[in-house]
Design a protein around this motif. Structure first.
Motif, PDB file in Angstrom:
ATOM      1  N   GLU A  32       0.832  -1.200   0.000  1.00  0.00           N
ATOM      2  CA  GLU A  32       0.000   0.000   0.000  1.00  0.00           C
ATOM      3  C   GLU A  32       0.874   1.261   0.000  1.00  0.00           C
ATOM      4  O   GLU A  32       1.805   1.393   0.797  1.00  0.00           O
ATOM      5  CB  GLU A  32      -0.903   0.026   1.238  1.00  0.00           C
ATOM      6  N   ILE A  33       0.532   2.181  -0.883  1.00  0.00           N
ATOM      7  CA  ILE A  33       1.253   3.449  -0.975  1.00  0.00           C
ATOM      8  C   ILE A  33       0.725   4.459   0.042  1.00  0.00           C
ATOM      9  O   ILE A  33       1.477   5.301   0.543  1.00  0.00           O
ATOM     10  CB  ILE A  33       1.131   4.009  -2.403  1.00  0.00           C
ATOM     11  N   ALA A  34      -0.557   4.354   0.401  1.00  0.00           N
ATOM     12  CA  ALA A  34      -1.212   5.360   1.243  1.00  0.00           C
ATOM     13  C   ALA A  34      -0.450   5.711   2.522  1.00  0.00           C
ATOM     14  O   ALA A  34      -0.336   6.896   2.860  1.00  0.00           O
ATOM     15  CB  ALA A  34      -2.640   4.917   1.577  1.00  0.00           C
ATOM     16  N   PRO A  35       0.097   4.736   3.266  1.00  0.00           N
ATOM     17  CA  PRO A  35       0.777   5.110   4.509  1.00  0.00           C
ATOM     18  C   PRO A  35       1.997   6.017   4.312  1.00  0.00           C
ATOM     19  O   PRO A  35       2.429   6.678   5.255  1.00  0.00           O
ATOM     20  CB  PRO A  35       1.203   3.753   5.086  1.00  0.00           C
ATOM     21  N   TYR A  36       2.539   6.039   3.113  1.00  0.00           N
ATOM     22  CA  TYR A  36       3.725   6.853   2.846  1.00  0.00           C
ATOM     23  C   TYR A  36       3.374   8.227   2.275  1.00  0.00           C
ATOM     24  O   TYR A  36       4.256   9.073   2.127  1.00  0.00           O
ATOM     25  CB  TYR A  36       4.638   6.132   1.840  1.00  0.00           C
ATOM     26  N   ALA A  37       2.102   8.447   1.938  1.00  0.00           N
ATOM     27  CA  ALA A  37       1.694   9.643   1.202  1.00  0.00           C
ATOM     28  C   ALA A  37       1.078  10.690   2.117  1.00  0.00           C
ATOM     29  O   ALA A  37       0.372  10.361   3.075  1.00  0.00           O
ATOM     30  CB  ALA A  37       0.684   9.261   0.117  1.00  0.00           C
ATOM     31  N   TYR A  38       1.309  11.962   1.809  1.00  0.00           N
ATOM     32  CA  TYR A  38       0.705  13.039   2.580  1.00  0.00           C
ATOM     33  C   TYR A  38      -0.814  13.003   2.517  1.00  0.00           C
ATOM     34  O   TYR A  38      -1.490  13.408   3.452  1.00  0.00           O
ATOM     35  CB  TYR A  38       1.214  14.398   2.096  1.00  0.00           C
ATOM     36  N   THR A  39      -1.350  12.528   1.393  1.00  0.00           N
ATOM     37  CA  THR A  39      -2.805  12.440   1.255  1.00  0.00           C
ATOM     38  C   THR A  39      -3.393  11.273   2.029  1.00  0.00           C
ATOM     39  O   THR A  39      -4.611  11.206   2.216  1.00  0.00           O
ATOM     40  CB  THR A  39      -3.195  12.258  -0.213  1.00  0.00           C
ATOM     41  N   GLN A  40      -2.526  10.334   2.461  1.00  0.00           N
ATOM     42  CA  GLN A  40      -2.986   9.081   3.082  1.00  0.00           C
ATOM     43  C   GLN A  40      -3.944   8.349   2.142  1.00  0.00           C
ATOM     44  O   GLN A  40      -4.930   7.745   2.559  1.00  0.00           O
ATOM     45  CB  GLN A  40      -3.643   9.347   4.440  1.00  0.00           C
ATOM     46  N   ALA A  41      -3.642   8.406   0.844  1.00  0.00           N
ATOM     47  CA  ALA A  41      -4.460   7.746  -0.177  1.00  0.00           C
ATOM     48  C   ALA A  41      -3.543   7.201  -1.252  1.00  0.00           C
ATOM     49  O   ALA A  41      -2.413   7.654  -1.423  1.00  0.00           O
ATOM     50  CB  ALA A  41      -5.474   8.726  -0.782  1.00  0.00           C
ATOM     51  N   GLY A  42      -4.042   6.220  -1.990  1.00  0.00           N
ATOM     52  CA  GLY A  42      -3.282   5.638  -3.090  1.00  0.00           C
ATOM     53  C   GLY A  42      -3.327   4.129  -3.037  1.00  0.00           C
ATOM     54  O   GLY A  42      -3.398   3.535  -1.958  1.00  0.00           O
ATOM     55  N   GLY A  43      -3.307   3.501  -4.187  1.00  0.00           N
ATOM     56  CA  GLY A  43      -3.371   2.047  -4.260  1.00  0.00           C
ATOM     57  C   GLY A  43      -2.039   1.389  -3.948  1.00  0.00           C
ATOM     58  O   GLY A  43      -1.190   1.962  -3.269  1.00  0.00           O
ATOM     59  N   LYS A  44      -1.852   0.193  -4.471  1.00  0.00           N
ATOM     60  CA  LYS A  44      -0.651  -0.582  -4.146  1.00  0.00           C
ATOM     61  C   LYS A  44       0.433  -0.425  -5.211  1.00  0.00           C
ATOM     62  O   LYS A  44       0.154  -0.223  -6.387  1.00  0.00           O
ATOM     63  CB  LYS A  44      -1.015  -2.060  -4.009  1.00  0.00           C
ATOM     64  N   ALA A  45       1.675  -0.544  -4.751  1.00  0.00           N
ATOM     65  CA  ALA A  45       2.827  -0.612  -5.652  1.00  0.00           C
ATOM     66  C   ALA A  45       3.194  -2.079  -5.850  1.00  0.00           C
ATOM     67  O   ALA A  45       3.199  -2.855  -4.885  1.00  0.00           O
ATOM     68  CB  ALA A  45       4.009   0.135  -5.059  1.00  0.00           C
ATOM     69  N   ASP A  46       3.498  -2.446  -7.096  1.00  0.00           N
ATOM     70  CA  ASP A  46       3.957  -3.819  -7.333  1.00  0.00           C
ATOM     71  C   ASP A  46       5.185  -4.109  -6.488  1.00  0.00           C
ATOM     72  O   ASP A  46       5.269  -5.134  -5.807  1.00  0.00           O
ATOM     73  CB  ASP A  46       4.294  -4.013  -8.816  1.00  0.00           C
ATOM     74  N   TYR A  47       6.147  -3.192  -6.539  1.00  0.00           N
ATOM     75  CA  TYR A  47       7.363  -3.280  -5.724  1.00  0.00           C
ATOM     76  C   TYR A  47       7.643  -1.908  -5.132  1.00  0.00           C
ATOM     77  O   TYR A  47       7.449  -0.889  -5.802  1.00  0.00           O
ATOM     78  CB  TYR A  47       8.571  -3.721  -6.558  1.00  0.00           C
ATOM     79  N   LEU A  48       8.118  -1.887  -3.896  1.00  0.00           N
ATOM     80  CA  LEU A  48       8.459  -0.626  -3.233  1.00  0.00           C
ATOM     81  C   LEU A  48       9.783  -0.809  -2.506  1.00  0.00           C
ATOM     82  O   LEU A  48      10.001  -1.822  -1.827  1.00  0.00           O
ATOM     83  CB  LEU A  48       7.358  -0.204  -2.270  1.00  0.00           C
ATOM     84  N   ALA A  49      10.663   0.179  -2.642  1.00  0.00           N
ATOM     85  CA  ALA A  49      11.972   0.105  -1.993  1.00  0.00           C
ATOM     86  C   ALA A  49      12.369   1.465  -1.456  1.00  0.00           C
ATOM     87  O   ALA A  49      12.018   2.507  -2.026  1.00  0.00           O
ATOM     88  CB  ALA A  49      13.029  -0.384  -2.981  1.00  0.00           C
ATOM     89  N   ILE A  50      13.114   1.442  -0.353  1.00  0.00           N
ATOM     90  CA  ILE A  50      13.628   2.670   0.268  1.00  0.00           C
ATOM     91  C   ILE A  50      15.142   2.527   0.380  1.00  0.00           C
ATOM     92  O   ILE A  50      15.652   1.937   1.343  1.00  0.00           O
ATOM     93  CB  ILE A  50      12.986   2.914   1.649  1.00  0.00           C
ATOM     94  N   PRO A  51      15.898   3.005  -0.614  1.00  0.00           N
ATOM     95  CA  PRO A  51      17.357   2.827  -0.583  1.00  0.00           C
ATOM     96  C   PRO A  51      18.013   3.648   0.520  1.00  0.00           C
ATOM     97  O   PRO A  51      17.514   4.718   0.895  1.00  0.00           O
ATOM     98  CB  PRO A  51      17.795   3.315  -1.968  1.00  0.00           C
ATOM     99  N   HIS A  52      19.151   3.131   1.006  1.00  0.00           N
ATOM    100  CA  HIS A  52      19.904   3.815   2.052  1.00  0.00           C
ATOM    101  C   HIS A  52      21.231   4.379   1.551  1.00  0.00           C
ATOM    102  O   HIS A  52      22.017   4.911   2.341  1.00  0.00           O
ATOM    103  CB  HIS A  52      20.145   2.863   3.230  1.00  0.00           C
TER     104      HIS A  52
END
Length: 292
Positions: A13-33
């Motif tokens: 789910e993208i929503a938890p990361y978004a300011y709008t708290q809305a949005g569907g799912k990402a096939d893949y999501l990554a947070i590089p360091h």
């Protein structure tokens, strides 16, 4: 999981990361360091033939309810800042609010306008963000980006093609990784006072207690979008869980588990009503992406 061991979330789910708290799912999501990890992620997605979407704080953005195909990269862990004289170089994931605070602490003026903008350095450069009489193109000296050919390229100020809410990176496919800001020596207290004034004005006028995507529409020539919306009697109008703010008509707020589609549908409704009443076409300032 790709063979190189990169840390990927799948069907997320993208929503938890978004300011709008809305949005569907990402096939893949990554947070590089690290920038090296970013390169590996981009290379892997290219090998797979996947679309690549790179964001910071996911502000000024509506992700439709169908989500995003391919790989979503969030730059939020890439946020170091270095000082050289009156210049600050910030990695793209750094919050622009935090960078403004660093500048104040070091007695450097020029980022006071950014003190309350809810976005990243990369996003601020990408959209040429601005508020309260200042914007990115006034202080950005150079930008380094990871280009589609997988090389890093540095752009000078004159190569950035800045315009109203526009930069060259909206056209060339480059992923912003670092920006250098040319600032001026200033009085720390005066800088803080200006930041406090801007934030007070923001809190007074804007619906900061609800998730939103900031100012929704660009300013139409000769008009103010918020006034056109207000004069059309649209404040309090809602689609699903998203409502035109009763505090500031230029904002749309997520008041009841609204979706990305709710945001988009409300945007279209407002556009239609304002055009019907005033023959003015409101152009979204927010980007709308993803599948329905």
């Amino acid at each position: 999981m790709p063979k190189n061991g990169l840390n990927l979330l799948t069907n997320t789910e993208i929503a938890p990361y978004a300011y709008t708290q809305a949005g569907g799912k990402a096939d893949y999501l990554a947070i590089p360091h690290s920038l090296e990890e970013l390169q590996h992620l981009v290379a892997w997605a290219k090998e797979q033939g996947f679309p690549i979407h790179v964001f910071g704080r996911l502000s000024n953005l509506v992700v439709r309810s169908g989500g995003l195909r391919g790989l979503v990269i969030l730059m939020t862990e890439l946020k170091t800042v270095e000082q050289k004289g009156n210049e600050l170089s910030a990695v793209a994931g750094c919050d622009i609010i935090w960078l403004a605070a660093v500048a104040q602490e070091k007695g450097l003026a020029g980022l006071e306008w950014a003190a309350g903008i809810p976005g990243s350095v990369g996003g601020a450069v990408f959209m040429n963000a601005g508020a309260y009489g200042g914007q990115a193109d006034m202080v950005v000296e150079s930008v380094t980006a990871l280009m589609p050919d997988m090389t890093f390229q540095t752009f000078s100020r004159k190569e950035l093609a800045f315009a109203y809410r526009h930069s060259v990176f909206q056209d060339n496919g480059g992923i912003i990784v670092q920006a250098t800001f040319a600032l001026k020596k200033g009085n720390r207290q005066k800088i803080q006072d200006r930041m406090d004034e801007n934030n007070y004005a923001r809190a007074l006028k804007q619906p900061l207690s609800w998730p939103s995507n900031g100012s929704v529409f660009k300013r139409p020539e000769g008009y103010f979008a918020g006034k056109l919306i207000m004069d059309s009697g649209l404040q309090g109008t809602s689609v699903g869980g998203v409502m035109v703010s009763t505090k500031h008509a230029g904002f749309m707020v997520n008041v009841d588990h609204g979706s990305g589609n709710d945001y988009e549908d409300l945007i279209h409704l407002v556009q239609q009503e304002v055009y019907k009443n005033y023959q003015v076409h409101l152009e979204p300032e927010v980007r709308i992406i993803g599948d329905r």
